[in-house]
Scaffold this motif. Structure first.
Motif, PDB file in Angstrom:
ATOM      1  N   ALA A   1      -7.135   4.378   3.440  1.00  0.00           N
ATOM      2  CA  ALA A   1      -6.608   3.030   3.282  1.00  0.00           C
ATOM      3  C   ALA A   1      -5.542   2.719   4.332  1.00  0.00           C
ATOM      4  O   ALA A   1      -5.491   1.613   4.872  1.00  0.00           O
ATOM      5  N   VAL A   2      -4.694   3.694   4.632  1.00  0.00           N
ATOM      6  CA  VAL A   2      -3.660   3.500   5.645  1.00  0.00           C
ATOM      7  C   VAL A   2      -4.297   3.260   7.013  1.00  0.00           C
ATOM      8  O   VAL A   2      -3.869   2.388   7.776  1.00  0.00           O
TER       9      VAL A   2
ATOM     10  N   LEU B   1      -5.378  -3.241  -7.438  1.00  0.00           N
ATOM     11  CA  LEU B   1      -4.977  -4.484  -6.785  1.00  0.00           C
ATOM     12  C   LEU B   1      -4.465  -4.278  -5.364  1.00  0.00           C
ATOM     13  O   LEU B   1      -4.519  -5.202  -4.547  1.00  0.00           O
ATOM     14  N   SER B   2      -3.953  -3.075  -5.045  1.00  0.00           N
ATOM     15  CA  SER B   2      -3.266  -2.856  -3.771  1.00  0.00           C
ATOM     16  C   SER B   2      -4.079  -2.114  -2.724  1.00  0.00           C
ATOM     17  O   SER B   2      -3.824  -2.272  -1.528  1.00  0.00           O
ATOM     18  N   VAL B   3      -5.015  -1.283  -3.148  1.00  0.00           N
ATOM     19  CA  VAL B   3      -5.770  -0.435  -2.213  1.00  0.00           C
ATOM     20  C   VAL B   3      -7.053  -1.157  -1.806  1.00  0.00           C
ATOM     21  O   VAL B   3      -7.760  -1.695  -2.667  1.00  0.00           O
ATOM     22  N   PRO B   4      -7.364  -1.188  -0.516  1.00  0.00           N
ATOM     23  CA  PRO B   4      -8.584  -1.883  -0.078  1.00  0.00           C
ATOM     24  C   PRO B   4      -9.844  -1.213  -0.606  1.00  0.00           C
ATOM     25  O   PRO B   4      -9.851  -0.030  -0.932  1.00  0.00           O
ATOM     26  N   GLY B   5     -10.903  -1.998  -0.685  1.00  0.00           N
ATOM     27  CA  GLY B   5     -12.170  -1.474  -1.185  1.00  0.00           C
ATOM     28  C   GLY B   5     -12.952  -0.748  -0.118  1.00  0.00           C
ATOM     29  O   GLY B   5     -12.641   0.380   0.241  1.00  0.00           O
ATOM     30  N   VAL B   6     -13.939  -1.376   0.449  1.00  0.00           N
ATOM     31  CA  VAL B   6     -14.772  -0.756   1.469  1.00  0.00           C
ATOM     32  C   VAL B   6     -14.035  -0.747   2.800  1.00  0.00           C
ATOM     33  O   VAL B   6     -13.455  -1.747   3.203  1.00  0.00           O
ATOM     34  N   VAL B   7     -14.027   0.400   3.473  1.00  0.00           N
ATOM     35  CA  VAL B   7     -13.389   0.534   4.785  1.00  0.00           C
ATOM     36  C   VAL B   7     -14.483   0.724   5.826  1.00  0.00           C
ATOM     37  O   VAL B   7     -15.143   1.756   5.872  1.00  0.00           O
ATOM     38  N   LYS B   8     -14.683  -0.265   6.664  1.00  0.00           N
ATOM     39  CA  LYS B   8     -15.815  -0.244   7.586  1.00  0.00           C
ATOM     40  C   LYS B   8     -15.680   0.792   8.697  1.00  0.00           C
ATOM     41  O   LYS B   8     -16.672   1.189   9.293  1.00  0.00           O
ATOM     42  N   SER B   9     -14.435   1.219   8.969  1.00  0.00           N
ATOM     43  CA  SER B   9     -14.245   2.167  10.071  1.00  0.00           C
ATOM     44  C   SER B   9     -14.688   3.576   9.732  1.00  0.00           C
ATOM     45  O   SER B   9     -14.767   4.431  10.595  1.00  0.00           O
ATOM     46  N   GLU B  10     -14.959   3.837   8.426  1.00  0.00           N
ATOM     47  CA  GLU B  10     -15.375   5.182   8.053  1.00  0.00           C
ATOM     48  C   GLU B  10     -16.776   5.485   8.579  1.00  0.00           C
ATOM     49  O   GLU B  10     -17.581   4.593   8.847  1.00  0.00           O
TER      50      GLU B  10
ATOM     51  N   ARG C   1       2.340   2.837  13.139  1.00  0.00           N
ATOM     52  CA  ARG C   1       3.056   3.056  11.883  1.00  0.00           C
ATOM     53  C   ARG C   1       2.294   3.921  10.904  1.00  0.00           C
ATOM     54  O   ARG C   1       2.793   4.200   9.801  1.00  0.00           O
ATOM     55  N   GLN C   2       1.108   4.360  11.271  1.00  0.00           N
ATOM     56  CA  GLN C   2       0.293   5.100  10.311  1.00  0.00           C
ATOM     57  C   GLN C   2       0.897   6.453   9.926  1.00  0.00           C
ATOM     58  O   GLN C   2       0.876   6.846   8.761  1.00  0.00           O
ATOM     59  N   GLY C   3       1.432   7.187  10.908  1.00  0.00           N
ATOM     60  CA  GLY C   3       2.031   8.485  10.601  1.00  0.00           C
ATOM     61  C   GLY C   3       3.197   8.344   9.643  1.00  0.00           C
ATOM     62  O   GLY C   3       3.337   9.115   8.691  1.00  0.00           O
ATOM     63  N   VAL C   4       4.047   7.345   9.888  1.00  0.00           N
ATOM     64  CA  VAL C   4       5.194   7.115   9.014  1.00  0.00           C
ATOM     65  C   VAL C   4       4.728   6.758   7.605  1.00  0.00           C
ATOM     66  O   VAL C   4       5.228   7.290   6.612  1.00  0.00           O
ATOM     67  N   THR C   5       3.773   5.841   7.504  1.00  0.00           N
ATOM     68  CA  THR C   5       3.293   5.405   6.188  1.00  0.00           C
ATOM     69  C   THR C   5       2.655   6.561   5.424  1.00  0.00           C
ATOM     70  O   THR C   5       2.903   6.745   4.224  1.00  0.00           O
ATOM     71  N   ASN C   6       1.830   7.348   6.111  1.00  0.00           N
ATOM     72  CA  ASN C   6       1.188   8.480   5.450  1.00  0.00           C
ATOM     73  C   ASN C   6       2.203   9.478   4.907  1.00  0.00           C
ATOM     74  O   ASN C   6       2.047  10.010   3.794  1.00  0.00           O
ATOM     75  N   THR C   7       3.244   9.759   5.678  1.00  0.00           N
ATOM     76  CA  THR C   7       4.212  10.754   5.224  1.00  0.00           C
ATOM     77  C   THR C   7       5.141  10.204   4.149  1.00  0.00           C
ATOM     78  O   THR C   7       5.633  10.958   3.305  1.00  0.00           O
ATOM     79  N   VAL C   8       5.398   8.895   4.136  1.00  0.00           N
ATOM     80  CA  VAL C   8       6.140   8.289   3.026  1.00  0.00           C
ATOM     81  C   VAL C   8       5.336   8.434   1.735  1.00  0.00           C
ATOM     82  O   VAL C   8       5.874   8.818   0.683  1.00  0.00           O
ATOM     83  N   ILE C   9       4.053   8.141   1.798  1.00  0.00           N
ATOM     84  CA  ILE C   9       3.196   8.300   0.627  1.00  0.00           C
ATOM     85  C   ILE C   9       3.187   9.755   0.162  1.00  0.00           C
ATOM     86  O   ILE C   9       3.331  10.055  -1.027  1.00  0.00           O
ATOM     87  N   ASN C  10       3.059  10.668   1.109  1.00  0.00           N
ATOM     88  CA  ASN C  10       2.997  12.089   0.785  1.00  0.00           C
ATOM     89  C   ASN C  10       4.277  12.583   0.110  1.00  0.00           C
ATOM     90  O   ASN C  10       4.245  13.486  -0.728  1.00  0.00           O
TER      91      ASN C  10
ATOM     92  N   LEU D   1       0.831  -1.203   0.000  1.00  0.00           N
ATOM     93  CA  LEU D   1       0.000   0.000   0.000  1.00  0.00           C
ATOM     94  C   LEU D   1       0.870   1.259   0.000  1.00  0.00           C
ATOM     95  O   LEU D   1       0.597   2.218  -0.728  1.00  0.00           O
ATOM     96  N   GLY D   2       1.931   1.254   0.830  1.00  0.00           N
ATOM     97  CA  GLY D   2       2.817   2.407   0.883  1.00  0.00           C
ATOM     98  C   GLY D   2       3.487   2.671  -0.457  1.00  0.00           C
ATOM     99  O   GLY D   2       3.560   3.817  -0.913  1.00  0.00           O
ATOM    100  N   ALA D   3       3.981   1.612  -1.108  1.00  0.00           N
ATOM    101  CA  ALA D   3       4.643   1.766  -2.403  1.00  0.00           C
ATOM    102  C   ALA D   3       3.670   2.249  -3.464  1.00  0.00           C
ATOM    103  O   ALA D   3       3.996   3.125  -4.283  1.00  0.00           O
ATOM    104  N   CYS D   4       2.467   1.690  -3.446  1.00  0.00           N
ATOM    105  CA  CYS D   4       1.459   2.086  -4.417  1.00  0.00           C
ATOM    106  C   CYS D   4       1.026   3.540  -4.200  1.00  0.00           C
ATOM    107  O   CYS D   4       0.898   4.314  -5.157  1.00  0.00           O
TER     108      CYS D   4
END
Length: 384
Positions: free
Chosen positions: A121-122, A180-189, A130-139, A9-12
């Motif tokens: 998705a993150v 292929l890499s990003v999840p579809g429905v996110v139930k926590s939203e 690890r969410q803050g790190v992943t988000n800022t890598v993507i950014n 997900l991070g790479a994508c």
């Protein structure tokens, strides 16, 4: 070795941001002289294109946050890649200035679509620590995209249509990878109909800080080329070189999440605001040199991308149950600050002096430091 879902997900996401920001939005400025010589753009139409790109971004990021909560991040992220691809096909095949303007607006709007679904998705895929790190890598993908466009512009020269055709092919391929890499429905939203977020103290301070930073950043995003010409005419440094320096240093923004986890959001925020102010002075003050200008570009790239990462973390933490909306608040406000900051800088240059504009905007860059993240900062410290 097969990557785990979080790494994939991070790479994508990094690639999606690189393509949408670096290729679909920012590459147009690098190729503008060649495009202008072929299509004979008027000054008024160039202004319309710039305004249309901003409008497209604002509409797209609002729509993206809305659709991410209702259709899921996969749908919106895939749409971002496809919109970027179609827009760049339009640029590559543009036969008239009006056609070009519509294509640039469409391509640029992909940046507004791209970020909110990745934040969502993150939040659903990556563990909290690890969410803050992943988000800022993507950014930080913005920096990679900007860096890659510079050499392409230098190598292809007048062949701007082939450049955008190649960018479009990459975007189409990326759409398949995103699906292929990003999840579809996110139930926590939040469920449909959640509406606008409540303006808490943390969100109000985020809005104020991101607005001021966005306004200050226009000193170089909008006027960097003019400042280089004004201060270093004939000394061998052009805006393309400055642009590559900005993009290369922007990759360091990938560490924003790590720095926030270690030092706290307020400390990182203030430090990089100081670097942003320093970069404006280094590029724009009288007596600057080529070395100082390139150094200022490096500081600006690192500061700007890191600060957008800080506001991403701030917004997502302030609205932890609605991460797409939390990201949207900060990023939209940065864009609003930029659209108001640019004309202010221009007015100061025209009616006072470039030096006055530089001093005012360097001070403006420091101003967001008075806004404390409060509970959001405490949360970042708790995650260390």
């Amino acid at each position: 070795m097969r990557m785990n879902p979080a790494m994939a997900l991070g790479a994508c996401g990094f690639s999606l941001i690189a393509v949408c920001y670096g290729f679909a939005r920012f590459a147009f400025g690098l190729f503008l002289p060649q495009i202008d010589s072929e299509l004979a753009l008027s000054a008024s139409l160039s202004g319309l294109i710039a305004g249309g790109s901003f409008l497209g971004y604002c509409i797209a990021i609002l729509l993206s946050a809305y659709l991410t909560e209702r259709r899921g991040p996969r749908f919106v992220a895939t749409a971002a890649a496809l919109v970027a691809a179609v827009g760049m096909v339009g640029i590559a095949t543009a036969a008239t200035p009006v056609w070009l303007a519509v294509a640039v607006m469409l391509a640029g709007s992909s940046t507004g679509l791209a970020s909110p679904p990745m934040a969502s998705a993150v939040a659903a895929t990556v563990r909290v620590s690890r969410q803050g790190v992943t988000n800022t890598v993507i950014n930080a993908g913005t920096g990679a995209g900007v860096v890659m466009t510079g050499p392409v512009a230098l190598l292809l020269g007048e062949q701007w249509r082939w450049a955008f055709a190649g960018f479009a092919i990459v975007a189409f391929a990326l759409a398949a990878a995103v699906a292929l890499s990003v999840p579809g429905v996110v139930k926590s939203e939040q469920p449909t109909g959640a509406g606008l977020p409540k303006l808490t103290g943390a969100l109000k301070r985020l809005i104020a800080a991101s607005f001021l930073m966005g306004a200050a950043s226009t000193a170089l995003w909008s006027f960097g080329g003019q400042l280089v010409t004004l201060r270093l005419s004939g000394e061998g440094v052009d805006v393309g070189t400055l642009w590559i320096a900005i993009g290369a240093a922007g990759l360091t923004g990938a560490f924003a999440g790590t720095w926030v986890a270690r030092f706290g959001l307020d400390a990182v925020h203030r430090f990089f605001l100081a670097l942003l102010a320093a970069s404006i002075v280094m590029v724009g003050m009288p007596g600057t040199t080529s070395a100082w200008t390139l150094g200022g570009g490096l500081l600006f790239g690192a500061a700007y991308i890191t600060l957008t990462g800080v506001y991403l973390i701030w917004g997502v933490a302030a609205l932890s149950d609605r991460p797409a909306v939390g990201l949207m608040v900060g990023f939209l406000t940065i864009a609003v600050g930029q659209t108001l900051g640019a004309p202010l800088f221009g007015l100061l240059m025209d009616h006072v002096s470039a030096t006055c504009a530089i001093v005012v905007f360097a001070l403006l860059a420091l101003a967001p430091g008075v806004a404390r993240a409060g509970r959001v900062n405490a949360l970042s410290e708790a995650a260390r």
